[in-house]
Enzyme design. Structure first.
Site, mmCIF file in Angstrom:
data_model
loop_
_atom_site.group_PDB
_atom_site.id
_atom_site.type_symbol
_atom_site.label_atom_id
_atom_site.label_comp_id
_atom_site.label_asym_id
_atom_site.label_seq_id
_atom_site.Cartn_x
_atom_site.Cartn_y
_atom_site.Cartn_z
ATOM 1 C CB CYS A 81 20.445 -0.679 21.968
ATOM 2 S SG CYS A 81 19.403 -0.834 20.395
ATOM 3 C CG HIS A 184 19.173 -4.178 24.673
ATOM 4 N ND1 HIS A 184 18.850 -2.822 25.249
ATOM 5 C CD2 HIS A 184 18.653 -4.165 23.520
ATOM 6 C CE1 HIS A 184 18.291 -2.336 24.450
ATOM 7 N NE2 HIS A 184 18.100 -2.914 23.185
ATOM 8 C CD GLU A 186 20.183 -3.533 28.787
ATOM 9 O OE1 GLU A 186 21.318 -3.932 28.442
ATOM 10 O OE2 GLU A 186 19.308 -2.846 27.927
HETATM 11 N N1 GLN Z 1 16.183 2.019 17.133
HETATM 12 C C1 GLN Z 1 16.517 2.740 18.281
HETATM 13 C C2 GLN Z 1 17.107 3.967 18.043
HETATM 14 O O1 GLN Z 1 17.352 4.486 16.941
HETATM 15 C C3 GLN Z 1 17.317 1.645 19.247
HETATM 16 C C4 GLN Z 1 16.638 0.510 19.717
HETATM 17 C C5 GLN Z 1 16.947 0.109 21.294
HETATM 18 O O2 GLN Z 1 17.990 0.977 21.743
HETATM 19 N N2 GLN Z 1 16.538 -0.940 21.706
HETATM 20 O O3 GLN Z 1 17.242 4.611 18.824
#
Ligand code: GLN
Length: 205
Positions: A81, A184, A186
């Site tokens: 992410c 994610h 994890e």
């Molecule tokens: N929206 C977040 C970002 O721009 C990422 C979200 C996440 O890691 N769950 O970093």
């Protein structure tokens, strides 16, 4: 055989969940906040969180340049992410002052699933992960807008009800010793994606 030493960048984000998953895969976990900790690891996980915040903290902790250098030298890395955003060569809808670590020849779109869609879950076919689909949890997630031919696409969002504009989008990639997912793993208790990464680290040491 002792497991490889795998760090998790521990400036912000869901560090503990990655530590659990890595240990379950036989890796030795080290939280990384300082340059000397970075120098001890065979591979690094960049967790989810907020990429703009992590970017700023990398500067505060004098880790930005050392980390860019280790990645350029081929240290295996897995970004989930926000971690995927940090590893991407280019970010759309990012902040102008947000730093990229580089390494993955992809363009990602931040918060791509839309402001209203804070989270989305779906089962995905994941190339290189045996044992059937992987449950993917997306939280204010990016997607990969485009990838260079050197990048291996490992998973895309299937065209299911609720997927909307995310249908068909690339959400997991690999390029050499770099792995990234927009979601994610994890958070689900399924350690297969971490196992893939630990194997990549093992192969590199
Ligand atoms: N929206 C977040 C970002 O721009 C990422 C979200 C996440 O890691 N769950 O970093």
């Amino acid at each position: 055989m002792a497991g490889p030493v795998v760090g998790v960048l521990a400036l912000q984000g869901d560090v503990r969940e990655h530590a659990h998953a890595l240990r379950a895969c036989g890796a030795e976990f080290v939280p990384v906040r300082r340059e000397h900790e970075l120098s001890e690891v065979d591979g690094l996980v960049l967790p989810g969180g907020e990429s703009t915040t992590i970017s700023r903290l990398l500067e505060t902790f004098d880790l930005l340049v050392p980390l860019q250098k280790r990645l350029a030298d081929g240290m295996p890395a897995y970004g989930s992410c926000a971690g995927m955003i940090l590893l991407a060569r280019e970010v759309l809808d990012g902040r102008p002052d947000q730093h990229q670590l580089g390494g993955l020849d992809i363009t990602v779109r931040r918060n791509a699933f839309g402001r209203q869609v804070d989270s989305f879950e779906e089962d995905l076919e994941f190339a290189g992960v045996p044992g059937g689909p992987v449950r993917a949890v997306f939280i204010r997630a990016p997607w990969v807008e485009s990838a260079s031919p050197e990048v291996e696409v490992l998973a895309t969002v299937p065209d299911v009800p609720g997927a909307g504009a995310a249908a068909g989008r690339i959400v997991a990639v690999r390029q050499g010793s770099m792995l990234a997912t927009a979601f994610h793993p994890e958070l689900t208790g399924d350690t297969r994606v971490h196992r893939l990464f630990v194997e990549m680290v093992r192969a590199a040491v």
